[in-house]
Design a protein around this motif. Sequence first.
Motif, PDB file in Angstrom:
ATOM      1  N   ARG A   1       0.827  -1.196   0.000  1.00  0.00           N
ATOM      2  CA  ARG A   1       0.000   0.000   0.000  1.00  0.00           C
ATOM      3  C   ARG A   1       0.870   1.258   0.000  1.00  0.00           C
ATOM      4  NH1 ARG A   1      -5.115  -1.336   4.078  1.00  0.00           N
ATOM      5  NH2 ARG A   1      -5.890  -3.144   2.886  1.00  0.00           N
ATOM      6  N   ILE A   2       0.449   2.226  -0.787  1.00  0.00           N
ATOM      7  CA  ILE A   2       1.155   3.500  -0.885  1.00  0.00           C
ATOM      8  C   ILE A   2       0.193   4.591  -0.432  1.00  0.00           C
ATOM      9  CG2 ILE A   2       2.323   5.118  -2.429  1.00  0.00           C
ATOM     10  CD1 ILE A   2       2.779   2.796  -4.350  1.00  0.00           C
ATOM     11  N   ARG A   3       0.639   5.427   0.485  1.00  0.00           N
ATOM     12  CA  ARG A   3      -0.180   6.558   0.915  1.00  0.00           C
ATOM     13  C   ARG A   3       0.480   7.838   0.418  1.00  0.00           C
ATOM     14  NH1 ARG A   3      -3.991   4.578   4.195  1.00  0.00           N
ATOM     15  NH2 ARG A   3      -3.562   2.596   5.261  1.00  0.00           N
TER      16      ARG A   3
ATOM     17  N   LEU B   1       0.674   9.166  -9.255  1.00  0.00           N
ATOM     18  CA  LEU B   1      -0.005   7.896  -9.000  1.00  0.00           C
ATOM     19  C   LEU B   1      -1.130   7.651 -10.001  1.00  0.00           C
ATOM     20  CD1 LEU B   1      -0.176   7.942  -5.091  1.00  0.00           C
ATOM     21  CD2 LEU B   1       1.316   6.539  -6.530  1.00  0.00           C
ATOM     22  N   GLN B   2      -1.803   8.722 -10.400  1.00  0.00           N
ATOM     23  CA  GLN B   2      -2.867   8.583 -11.405  1.00  0.00           C
ATOM     24  C   GLN B   2      -2.292   8.120 -12.739  1.00  0.00           C
ATOM     25  OE1 GLN B   2      -4.587  12.489 -11.258  1.00  0.00           O
ATOM     26  NE2 GLN B   2      -5.896  12.025  -9.492  1.00  0.00           N
ATOM     27  N   ARG B   3      -1.133   8.650 -13.121  1.00  0.00           N
ATOM     28  CA  ARG B   3      -0.476   8.195 -14.353  1.00  0.00           C
ATOM     29  C   ARG B   3      -0.050   6.739 -14.230  1.00  0.00           C
ATOM     30  NH1 ARG B   3       4.325  11.867 -16.339  1.00  0.00           N
ATOM     31  NH2 ARG B   3       4.365  10.259 -17.956  1.00  0.00           N
ATOM     32  N   LEU B   4       0.468   6.377 -13.073  1.00  0.00           N
ATOM     33  CA  LEU B   4       0.891   4.992 -12.859  1.00  0.00           C
ATOM     34  C   LEU B   4      -0.294   4.041 -12.897  1.00  0.00           C
ATOM     35  CD1 LEU B   4       3.522   5.634 -10.061  1.00  0.00           C
ATOM     36  CD2 LEU B   4       4.002   4.844 -12.387  1.00  0.00           C
ATOM     37  N   GLU B   5      -1.462   4.513 -12.445  1.00  0.00           N
ATOM     38  CA  GLU B   5      -2.661   3.681 -12.524  1.00  0.00           C
ATOM     39  C   GLU B   5      -3.076   3.473 -13.975  1.00  0.00           C
ATOM     40  OE1 GLU B   5      -6.818   3.241 -10.131  1.00  0.00           O
ATOM     41  OE2 GLU B   5      -6.429   5.221 -10.983  1.00  0.00           O
TER      42      GLU B   5
ATOM     43  N   TYR C   1      -6.228   4.540  -0.013  1.00  0.00           N
ATOM     44  CA  TYR C   1      -4.817   4.280  -0.275  1.00  0.00           C
ATOM     45  C   TYR C   1      -4.653   3.834  -1.717  1.00  0.00           C
ATOM     46  CZ  TYR C   1      -6.486  -0.492   0.502  1.00  0.00           C
ATOM     47  OH  TYR C   1      -7.190  -1.660   0.443  1.00  0.00           O
ATOM     48  N   THR C   2      -3.410   3.671  -2.115  1.00  0.00           N
ATOM     49  CA  THR C   2      -3.072   3.160  -3.438  1.00  0.00           C
ATOM     50  C   THR C   2      -2.309   1.856  -3.242  1.00  0.00           C
ATOM     51  OG1 THR C   2      -2.945   5.373  -4.403  1.00  0.00           O
ATOM     52  CG2 THR C   2      -1.776   3.616  -5.563  1.00  0.00           C
ATOM     53  N   GLU C   3      -2.588   0.870  -4.082  1.00  0.00           N
ATOM     54  CA  GLU C   3      -1.960  -0.441  -3.942  1.00  0.00           C
ATOM     55  C   GLU C   3      -1.190  -0.801  -5.208  1.00  0.00           C
ATOM     56  OE1 GLU C   3      -3.961  -3.864  -1.776  1.00  0.00           O
ATOM     57  OE2 GLU C   3      -4.151  -4.509  -3.871  1.00  0.00           O
ATOM     58  N   VAL C   4       0.009  -1.323  -5.037  1.00  0.00           N
ATOM     59  CA  VAL C   4       0.810  -1.767  -6.177  1.00  0.00           C
ATOM     60  C   VAL C   4       0.147  -2.995  -6.794  1.00  0.00           C
ATOM     61  CG1 VAL C   4       3.067  -2.593  -6.943  1.00  0.00           C
ATOM     62  CG2 VAL C   4       2.918  -0.884  -5.112  1.00  0.00           C
ATOM     63  N   SER C   5      -0.042  -2.975  -8.091  1.00  0.00           N
ATOM     64  CA  SER C   5      -0.719  -4.080  -8.767  1.00  0.00           C
ATOM     65  C   SER C   5       0.177  -5.311  -8.869  1.00  0.00           C
ATOM     66  CB  SER C   5      -1.168  -3.648 -10.165  1.00  0.00           C
ATOM     67  OG  SER C   5      -0.037  -3.328 -10.951  1.00  0.00           O
TER      68      SER C   5
END
Length: 213
Positions: A41-43, A62-66, A78-82
């Motif tokens: 998880r990335i905050r 993070l939006q670009r990485l998504e 949160y953001t999670e690494v796929s």
Amino acid sequence: MVDVERRHEPTITGHKKLLAEGLFQLIGGRIVEGELAPGMRIRDADLAAELAVSRTPVREALQRLERIGLVTMYPSRYTEVSTVTPESIQVAREFAGLQAGIIVRLSCPRLAEDELATATALILDVADSVDDPFACSHARRQLMGFLSSRTGNPLQQSLIEEVSLALARSLRDFVIAPEHRRRMVEGCAQMIDALHRRDADAAEQACRRLYAV
């Protein structure tokens, strides 16, 4: 006053773009290298504090990485690494192989003699690393990055730059089957020969062998 504001606006905008791009590459690089592992998880607040920047450019990165599939964002949480899957590896391999062929086709007639020598050395690095998936992926990435900058086509170059992190992570786990290693080494030799002959058609076809396409 209006003229002054207009004159300074590109500088501010340019700084923001450079910051966002730097964060995109930094966070994406950590994911590619495994420092940020699948499921982690990335905050954005924690990253912003660590990097001494505001949360806005971190969220933009993070939006670009998504968009390229490296993370999944859960708004206000949160953001999670796929996770890399066999399907994502196959998709990346097919896309990379086809795009690499286009890159080689475009760059073939534009390479100066010193650039041709550099390309040859990079292709030999690919051939020498077929037994090591990670090293081979890195060698292919170095080769295509070099040739992409010599296509004379900014649209093609921008496309590859945008997805290069996603391709790097997926292709790192692409294991070259024993029966394909010989064909891949042969493809490297054929690609070198085709580039020296300035045969873009043959170079493109040989290049696809590097990705089993």
